[in-house]
Motif scaffolding. Structure first.
Motif, PDB file in Angstrom:
ATOM      1  N   HIS A 289      17.181  -2.121 -18.036  1.00 24.87           N
ATOM      2  CA  HIS A 289      16.295  -1.090 -17.494  1.00 24.87           C
ATOM      3  C   HIS A 289      15.661  -1.479 -16.159  1.00 24.87           C
ATOM      4  O   HIS A 289      15.588  -0.652 -15.249  1.00 24.87           O
ATOM      5  N   VAL A 290      15.195  -2.693 -16.032  1.00 24.88           N
ATOM      6  CA  VAL A 290      14.441  -3.090 -14.845  1.00 24.88           C
ATOM      7  C   VAL A 290      15.268  -2.989 -13.564  1.00 24.88           C
ATOM      8  O   VAL A 290      14.740  -2.548 -12.529  1.00 24.88           O
ATOM      9  N   PRO A 291      16.561  -3.386 -13.527  1.00 21.62           N
ATOM     10  CA  PRO A 291      17.317  -3.279 -12.268  1.00 21.62           C
ATOM     11  C   PRO A 291      17.465  -1.859 -11.732  1.00 21.62           C
ATOM     12  O   PRO A 291      17.876  -1.683 -10.587  1.00 21.62           O
ATOM     13  N   ARG A 292      17.109  -0.853 -12.514  1.00 24.92           N
ATOM     14  CA  ARG A 292      17.168   0.528 -12.029  1.00 24.92           C
ATOM     15  C   ARG A 292      15.827   1.006 -11.474  1.00 24.92           C
ATOM     16  O   ARG A 292      15.677   2.179 -11.121  1.00 24.92           O
ATOM     17  N   MET A 293      14.855   0.107 -11.377  1.00 26.61           N
ATOM     18  CA  MET A 293      13.521   0.466 -10.912  1.00 26.61           C
ATOM     19  C   MET A 293      13.120  -0.454  -9.763  1.00 26.61           C
ATOM     20  O   MET A 293      13.494  -1.624  -9.729  1.00 26.61           O
ATOM     21  N   THR A 294      12.348   0.106  -8.813  1.00 23.98           N
ATOM     22  CA  THR A 294      11.777  -0.727  -7.763  1.00 23.98           C
ATOM     23  C   THR A 294      10.568  -1.479  -8.325  1.00 23.98           C
ATOM     24  O   THR A 294      10.116  -1.213  -9.444  1.00 23.98           O
ATOM     25  N   LEU A 295      10.038  -2.414  -7.522  1.00 21.35           N
ATOM     26  CA  LEU A 295       8.914  -3.213  -8.003  1.00 21.35           C
ATOM     27  C   LEU A 295       7.692  -2.325  -8.243  1.00 21.35           C
ATOM     28  O   LEU A 295       7.000  -2.487  -9.261  1.00 21.35           O
ATOM     29  N   ASP A 296       7.428  -1.397  -7.331  1.00 24.70           N
ATOM     30  CA  ASP A 296       6.281  -0.504  -7.519  1.00 24.70           C
ATOM     31  C   ASP A 296       6.466   0.378  -8.751  1.00 24.70           C
ATOM     32  O   ASP A 296       5.516   0.611  -9.508  1.00 24.70           O
ATOM     33  N   GLU A 297       7.670   0.875  -8.955  1.00 25.51           N
ATOM     34  CA  GLU A 297       7.939   1.696 -10.140  1.00 25.51           C
ATOM     35  C   GLU A 297       7.789   0.882 -11.414  1.00 25.51           C
ATOM     36  O   GLU A 297       7.355   1.402 -12.450  1.00 25.51           O
ATOM     37  N   LEU A 298       8.157  -0.394 -11.358  1.00 20.82           N
ATOM     38  CA  LEU A 298       8.022  -1.245 -12.540  1.00 20.82           C
ATOM     39  C   LEU A 298       6.561  -1.404 -12.925  1.00 20.82           C
ATOM     40  O   LEU A 298       6.219  -1.343 -14.122  1.00 20.82           O
ATOM     41  N   PHE A 299       5.700  -1.610 -11.938  1.00 21.10           N
ATOM     42  CA  PHE A 299       4.273  -1.722 -12.249  1.00 21.10           C
ATOM     43  C   PHE A 299       3.728  -0.408 -12.789  1.00 21.10           C
ATOM     44  O   PHE A 299       2.865  -0.407 -13.677  1.00 21.10           O
ATOM     45  N   GLU A 300       4.197   0.703 -12.251  1.00 23.91           N
ATOM     46  CA  GLU A 300       3.688   2.006 -12.684  1.00 23.91           C
ATOM     47  C   GLU A 300       4.250   2.423 -14.042  1.00 23.91           C
ATOM     48  O   GLU A 300       3.571   3.117 -14.798  1.00 23.91           O
ATOM     49  N   GLN A 301       5.475   2.004 -14.357  1.00 25.24           N
ATOM     50  CA  GLN A 301       6.163   2.481 -15.558  1.00 25.24           C
ATOM     51  C   GLN A 301       6.471   1.344 -16.534  1.00 25.24           C
ATOM     52  O   GLN A 301       7.469   1.381 -17.249  1.00 25.24           O
ATOM     53  N   LYS A 302       5.634   0.336 -16.573  1.00 23.04           N
ATOM     54  CA  LYS A 302       5.888  -0.788 -17.484  1.00 23.04           C
ATOM     55  C   LYS A 302       5.833  -0.349 -18.949  1.00 23.04           C
ATOM     56  O   LYS A 302       6.520  -0.918 -19.804  1.00 23.04           O
ATOM     57  N   ASN A 303       5.016   0.667 -19.243  1.00 26.80           N
ATOM     58  CA  ASN A 303       4.970   1.171 -20.616  1.00 26.80           C
ATOM     59  C   ASN A 303       6.292   1.817 -21.023  1.00 26.80           C
ATOM     60  O   ASN A 303       6.664   1.785 -22.209  1.00 26.80           O
TER      61      ASN A 303
END
Length: 289
Positions: free
Chosen positions: A110-124
């Motif tokens: 899942h994580v490689p499909r998200m940017t770093l900012d998106e990861l912080f926003e969508q960690k849930n």
């Protein structure tokens, strides 16, 4: 866990279950309490499982869509399902390693499909995806996943430094804007105060001069009425000479050490009085027009 265990009996603690076998085959689950076993019939206590809530911390290193390496710290909270304790005892040899392997697989998908900012926003959302995958797989092995917490997201040190510098630059820029606006307001208020002071000062000077003019007029009229044979011009010359000497006296009594060169003599006094009188007459004619 087992507090006392003998050949013929065993005591199962609260929040634990025992696995009972007969001749090496699973026979049943022993609930908390005191139990008797018949070893002559091949019955014995094969093991004990805790049904307490357990926690497993898993640290996963992966890469985001914008090529930033991050470490994710996940906290997995799970427990053995009491009714399926036999599956938990026989199916998985090392449940912690199995859970950790599934967490690695889901997070790195899942994580490689998200940017770093998106990861912080969508960690849930990442935690929810891990929870759904683990529930689907581990329920068949007698384990229930209670909750998954995405405890921390740790980017690479150089990335954290760059992010802090960007944040600091943005805050400095915002502070500069606020400072500029404050200085602008201060300058405007200072200019308004200066203009108001000049306006009020002008009114004061005008009133002062008007009072001086009224006083001179009144003195001239009183002097002309009391001293017969004097003209208004003669009275005006006398007043001008008096004020001239008062001015020289004030300059001499001043505390500041200032040297002033002024022409002095009877002829100059006449010139001064003529200049003042001509100025007053020109001002009076201008007002009458």
């Amino acid at each position: 866990m087992v507090t006392n265990s003998f050949l013929f009996c065993a005591c199962i603690d609260q929040a634990s279950v025992g696995i009972v076998e007969r001749w090496g085959r699973f026979e049943g689950v022993a609930l908390p309490g005191f139990h008797f076993f018949n070893p002559f019939l091949g019955q014995w206590l094969a093991g004990v499982l805790s049904v307490r809530l357990s926690s497993l911390d898993v640290r996963v290193e992966t890469k985001t869509k914008d090529n930033v390496f991050v470490q994710l710290l996940c906290s997995i909270q799970y427990r053995v399902i009491r009714e399926n304790a036999d599956d938990a005892f026989y199916e998985l040899q090392n449940p912690k390693e199995q859970i950790q392997a599934y967490v690695f697989d889901v997070v790195r998908a899942h994580v490689p499909r998200m940017t770093l900012d998106e990861l912080f926003e969508q960690k849930n959302d990442v935690a929810k995806a891990v929870l759904e995958e683990l529930e689907k797989v581990l329920e068949a092995y007698g384990y229930n996943i209670e909750q998954i917490l995405m405890v921390d997201i740790i980017p690479d040190a150089s990335v954290r430094k760059a992010m802090n510098e960007i944040n600091a630059a943005q805050r400095l820029q915002l502070a500069s804007v606020y400072k500029g606006e404050a200085e602008k307001v201060l300058q405007v208020k200072r200019a308004e105060a200066e203009a108001e002071a000049k306006y009020l000062g002008g009114i004061g000077v005008a009133r002062q001069r008007q009072a001086i003019t009224d006083g001179l007029r009144e003195n001239i009229l009183n002097f002309s009425h009391k001293v017969e044979g004097t003209s208004a011009k003669e009275v005006m010359d006398l007043i001008m000479v008096t004020q001239y000497f008062d001015t020289i006296k004030d300059l001499g009594n001043s505390s500041k050490n200032t040297t002033v060169f002024i022409p002095h003599g009877p002829g100059h006094i006449r010139d001064i009085s003529d200049q003042i009188r001509n100025g007053m007459m020109e001002a009076a004619s201008a007002q009458s027009e």
